[in-house]
Design a protein around this motif. Structure first.
Motif, PDB file in Angstrom:
ATOM      1  N   GLU A 154       0.827  -1.204   0.000  1.00  0.00           N
ATOM      2  CA  GLU A 154       0.000   0.000   0.000  1.00  0.00           C
ATOM      3  C   GLU A 154       0.866   1.260   0.000  1.00  0.00           C
ATOM      4  O   GLU A 154       0.558   2.237  -0.684  1.00  0.00           O
ATOM      5  CB  GLU A 154      -0.948   0.015   1.199  1.00  0.00           C
ATOM      6  N   ALA A 155       1.967   1.236   0.739  1.00  0.00           N
ATOM      7  CA  ALA A 155       2.881   2.387   0.753  1.00  0.00           C
ATOM      8  C   ALA A 155       3.485   2.604  -0.625  1.00  0.00           C
ATOM      9  O   ALA A 155       3.550   3.743  -1.121  1.00  0.00           O
ATOM     10  CB  ALA A 155       3.981   2.164   1.788  1.00  0.00           C
ATOM     11  N   THR A 176       3.754   5.448  -5.808  1.00  0.00           N
ATOM     12  CA  THR A 176       3.654   5.331  -7.260  1.00  0.00           C
ATOM     13  C   THR A 176       2.576   6.256  -7.799  1.00  0.00           C
ATOM     14  O   THR A 176       2.775   6.928  -8.828  1.00  0.00           O
ATOM     15  CB  THR A 176       3.370   3.870  -7.657  1.00  0.00           C
ATOM     16  N   GLU A 177       1.440   6.311  -7.128  1.00  0.00           N
ATOM     17  CA  GLU A 177       0.367   7.221  -7.534  1.00  0.00           C
ATOM     18  C   GLU A 177       0.830   8.672  -7.491  1.00  0.00           C
ATOM     19  O   GLU A 177       0.507   9.461  -8.382  1.00  0.00           O
ATOM     20  CB  GLU A 177      -0.860   7.036  -6.638  1.00  0.00           C
ATOM     21  N   LEU A 178       1.593   9.026  -6.475  1.00  0.00           N
ATOM     22  CA  LEU A 178       2.108  10.387  -6.379  1.00  0.00           C
ATOM     23  C   LEU A 178       3.096  10.674  -7.507  1.00  0.00           C
ATOM     24  O   LEU A 178       3.060  11.751  -8.111  1.00  0.00           O
ATOM     25  CB  LEU A 178       2.765  10.631  -5.015  1.00  0.00           C
ATOM     26  N   ASN A 179       3.958   9.720  -7.821  1.00  0.00           N
ATOM     27  CA  ASN A 179       4.877   9.889  -8.952  1.00  0.00           C
ATOM     28  C   ASN A 179       4.099  10.104 -10.240  1.00  0.00           C
ATOM     29  O   ASN A 179       4.448  10.968 -11.050  1.00  0.00           O
ATOM     30  CB  ASN A 179       5.801   8.678  -9.092  1.00  0.00           C
ATOM     31  N   GLU A 180       3.060   9.308 -10.433  1.00  0.00           N
ATOM     32  CA  GLU A 180       2.229   9.455 -11.645  1.00  0.00           C
ATOM     33  C   GLU A 180       1.564  10.821 -11.688  1.00  0.00           C
ATOM     34  O   GLU A 180       1.509  11.454 -12.734  1.00  0.00           O
ATOM     35  CB  GLU A 180       1.186   8.336 -11.712  1.00  0.00           C
ATOM     36  N   LEU A 181       1.062  11.277 -10.553  1.00  0.00           N
ATOM     37  CA  LEU A 181       0.455  12.603 -10.490  1.00  0.00           C
ATOM     38  C   LEU A 181       1.475  13.674 -10.853  1.00  0.00           C
ATOM     39  O   LEU A 181       1.194  14.575 -11.649  1.00  0.00           O
ATOM     40  CB  LEU A 181      -0.117  12.860  -9.093  1.00  0.00           C
ATOM     41  N   ALA A 182       2.652  13.585 -10.285  1.00  0.00           N
ATOM     42  CA  ALA A 182       3.695  14.578 -10.537  1.00  0.00           C
ATOM     43  C   ALA A 182       4.095  14.622 -12.013  1.00  0.00           C
ATOM     44  O   ALA A 182       4.370  15.694 -12.552  1.00  0.00           O
ATOM     45  CB  ALA A 182       4.912  14.291  -9.671  1.00  0.00           C
TER      46      ALA A 182
END
Length: 159
Positions: free
Chosen positions: A86-87, A92-98
């Motif tokens: 989950e971490a 990974t989601e934050l990297n994709e957002l960025a």
């Protein structure tokens, strides 16, 4: 980005520094403490303090290395393994957002350029990672992956 990562990881009860240690452990198996120091490019005392907090919180266990009792081996606990996926997903989601504002070509160029900058600064600091020099290329995973010197000197065409 660090602030956003901290907010996302807070729900799991871990801090970005602890996430970085978990990532280093995950990528190398059960590394020696000195391997984590090298992977994170941090001072020994900083990593030791983070590991002490993680051990206190039940996230890691340290044990003597079979070949040298003065060296410590670090492993994730079952509790840490439970929250790890989950971490990693949150990071990974934050990297994709960025990176979402960039095209695929821009992302590739950005990552290559960042790798070149990191490699150059590490080399300037006397830390050219020998094992990473063999990885000349595109295996960047978000952890300290470096480019070979010859790759760092290649021209990058920005789209």
């Amino acid at each position: 980005m660090a602030s956003l990562l901290q907010d996302r990881l807070k729900t799991l009860g871990i801090a970005p520094a602890q996430f970085a240690v978990m990532l280093a452990i995950d990528q190398t198996g059960s590394p020696l403490q000195k391997d984590i120091v090298e992977a994170l490019d941090q001072e020994q005392a900083t990593v030791a303090n983070t590991l002490a907090r993680m051990e206190r919180d039940g996230l890691v266990v340290r044990s003597p290395y079979e070949k040298d009792a003065r060296v410590q081996k670090v492993s994730l606990t079952p509790r840490a393994k439970e929250i790890w996926s989950e971490a990693l997903e949150k990071a990974t989601e934050l990297n994709e957002l960025a990176l979402s504002a960039l095209t695929r070509e821009e992302r590739d160029s950005f990552i290559l350029l960042m790798q070149k900058v990191i490699y150059k600064l590490r080399a300037e600091n006397g830390k050219p990672p020998q094992e990473w020099e063999e990885r000349c290329g595109r295996n960047f995973s978000g952890c300290p992956e470096m480019l070979a010197r010859e790759c760092a000197e290649t021209e990058v065409e920005i789209a």
